[in-house]
Write an enzyme that holds these catalytic residues in place. Sequence first.
Site, PDB file in Angstrom:
ATOM      1  CG  ASP A  22      13.753 -79.871 -26.631  1.00 53.07           C
ATOM      2  OD1 ASP A  22      12.847 -79.415 -27.249  1.00 53.07           O
ATOM      3  OD2 ASP A  22      13.568 -80.759 -25.406  1.00 53.07           O
ATOM      4  CG  ASP A  30      12.847 -77.921 -31.778  1.00 49.95           C
ATOM      5  OD1 ASP A  30      13.984 -77.133 -32.018  1.00 49.95           O
ATOM      6  OD2 ASP A  30      12.492 -78.109 -30.382  1.00 49.95           O
ATOM      7  CG  ASP A  99      12.678 -89.475 -45.544  1.00 43.85           C
ATOM      8  OD1 ASP A  99      12.125 -90.144 -46.380  1.00 43.85           O
ATOM      9  OD2 ASP A  99      13.545 -90.218 -44.914  1.00 43.85           O
ATOM     10  CG  ASP A 201       9.993 -94.605 -46.833  1.00 43.14           C
ATOM     11  OD1 ASP A 201      11.019 -94.653 -45.916  1.00 43.14           O
ATOM     12  OD2 ASP A 201       8.922 -95.085 -46.522  1.00 43.14           O
ATOM     13  CD  GLU A 260      14.234 -97.241 -47.570  1.00 43.73           C
ATOM     14  OE1 GLU A 260      14.626 -97.860 -46.535  1.00 43.73           O
ATOM     15  OE2 GLU A 260      13.109 -96.796 -47.513  1.00 43.73           O
ATOM     16  CG  HIS A 322      15.944 -93.842 -40.159  1.00 46.43           C
ATOM     17  ND1 HIS A 322      16.551 -93.606 -41.149  1.00 46.43           N
ATOM     18  CD2 HIS A 322      14.706 -94.410 -40.227  1.00 46.43           C
ATOM     19  CE1 HIS A 322      15.458 -93.914 -42.236  1.00 46.43           C
ATOM     20  NE2 HIS A 322      14.542 -94.022 -41.724  1.00 46.43           N
ATOM     21  CG  ASP A 323      14.916 -97.729 -41.214  1.00 46.64           C
ATOM     22  OD1 ASP A 323      14.216 -97.237 -40.410  1.00 46.64           O
ATOM     23  OD2 ASP A 323      14.896 -97.630 -42.567  1.00 46.64           O
TER      24      ASP A 323
END
Length: 528
Positions: A22, A30, A99, A201, A260, A322-323
Site C-alpha cells: 500500500d 496498489d 485477469d 476467469d 481457469e 486466492h480461492d
Amino acid sequence: MNQQPWWQKGVIYQIYPRSFLDTTHNGIGDLKGIIRKLDYLKTLGIGGVWLCPIFPSPMYDFGYDTSDYYDIEPLFGSMETFEELLLKAREKKIRILLDLALNHSSHLHPWFVESSSSRNDPKADWYIWADPRPLKRPPNNWKSVFGGPAWTWSEQRKQFYLHSFLPEQPDLNWRNPEVKKQTFKILHFWLEKGVDGFRLDVVDFYLKDEKLRSNPLRLGRRPYEMQKHIYDKNRPENIEIMKETRALLDHYPEKMALGEVAERNTKIAASYYGPENNGLHLNFNFNFLEQPWKAAAFQKAIEEWENLLGPENWPVYTLSNHDVPRHFSRYGNCLGRARVAATLLLTLRGTPVLYYGEEIGMPQGKIPRSRILDPVGKRYWPFHPGRDGSRTPIQWTGDRNSGFTPSNPWLPVNHDYKRVNLAAQKKDPNSLFHFYRGLINFRNNSMALQRGEIQFLDLKNPQILAFKRQDPVESLLIILNFSSRKQPVVLPSEFSGAKLVFSWKKDNIEMQKNQLKLPPSGLGIFRE
Ligand code: GLC
C-alpha cells in the site's frame, strides 16, 4: 538457445494487488506498490506476473465483478500508473498477465444497466434473461456457485437473469455475437496496450445450454454439488470460443491465455487445450492442487494429466491461489514439506505458478468473524470461513502491519509476521525464501527443467517421489522424501555416478555410489 515461449520457460507469480504493498496509505495495496516490488520479483527470478483483477469494480467479489473493462480501479491507481508498470516490468523482462472475468460483469456495468432497463433495449439479450415458471419460480433448477438459486428477479423486466456467482455478477450471453465481439475487443485493447496475456476467469462457464434445461440431480453435500452440471457449464460448443480466443492471441507474438477451468473432471479440464492444441495455451488443473500429502497421490495426478495432455500440450501447475487455503497450512505448516512442495512445483514439466507469499511460507490467515469480507465467508460462516484467509497482506518485514501499510490493513495481517517475514528470511541463508530463490535460479538455467520430458521412476519406497527430466542436453533426476523420517534410496543404475546438483543446504545427503539416505522431508536434484 531455448526457443520456447516465455510462458513455458518462466515462473509465473500471482499477485493479489489488494495485499501486496500500500503506497497511498488507505490500507489497500496498489499498482505503485507492485512497481516498487518489481526488483524483488526480479531477484526471485520471476518471469511473469498475474495480477488479480485491477479494473473498476464495486468489489462485491473483489474485482471479479467488473464495471469497466477499459480502465483501472482508482483504488489501485490510474491508467498512467498501469502503463508505468508495464514499462518498468518490460525493462526487467517480467511479463504482465491481466485477469479478465468475462463470464459475467458487475451488475453496475452500463451494459447490464441498459440490458435490465427493458426487453426492447438494444442490449436486451446481452445477458441471460428468461421468463419465470408458474408461480414466479425461476426458469430452471440452476444454482449459484456461491449459494442460492442462479436466478434473480428483475422487477423492471419482469424476468429472471442468470448469475452463476453472486447476483451482483450477471452472466453475459456469450451466444450473442455482439457480446462476443465486445469481449474480444477488450482482449485487443489490452494486447495493444502491451500486456503479455490473460488469466481468464471461469472459462468453463461461458456458454450455457441454449434451451436452459434443468441439470439432472445427483448425491452431494452442498446444494450446488447435488446437480450434474451438464447444462450450466462446459457445453461442448464452448471449445469453439477457446479456439477463437487462441487465434486472436496468436496474431501477436508470444501472447497467451491461461484458463481457469475450475473443474475436477480432468478430461473436461484438458479439453480446454483444444482438440489440436488450438484451445487456450494453458489451463489449470485443480486436481493437482487438491492432492493429500502423499507421493503416490501426486504421481497419479501428474501422470493422469500428462497422459491427457500428451507431449504437444503444455501443463501448468499451482499449489495455492486466492480461492483456496494456502498449501503451507494445508500441508501442516511445515517448512520441510514446503520445500518439498516447492521442488515438486518447480521441477515438473510445465509452467509453475506461485502465489504471493508462498516463497516465505505464509500460512493461511485466521480471520475473526467480524473481519470477514469475502461474500462466501459472510454467507457460510462457520461452515465455510470464506477465502479471506488466503488473501491477507504479504509479510515484508517485522515492522508494524508487516511493512504492508502504515494505516489499517483491509484484512488483518497474520499474527506470525514478526517471525515470518521477508526481511528476516533475507538475512538467513537457510530460509525458505533463499531456498525458493535458489531453486528458481536453478530452473531458469536448466534446459531439462524448462523443456525436458518427464518420466516417473519406481524406487520401491512409497514415501519417495522420483522422476526424470530429460532433454537432449541434460538429464536430471528429482527425488523427494514425503515423509518425516530418513529414507534409504537406491538410484537407478544410469544415475550411479550422478552428481547432486541441488538440495537444501542444511540437508546433509549421505551418498555412497548409487545408495543414499534422504533426510526427513529431504530432496535432491541429481545430474546424470
Ligand atoms: C473465479 C475467481 C474467484 C471468483 C469467481 C467468480 O473462480 O478465481 O475469485 O470469485 O471466479 O468470478
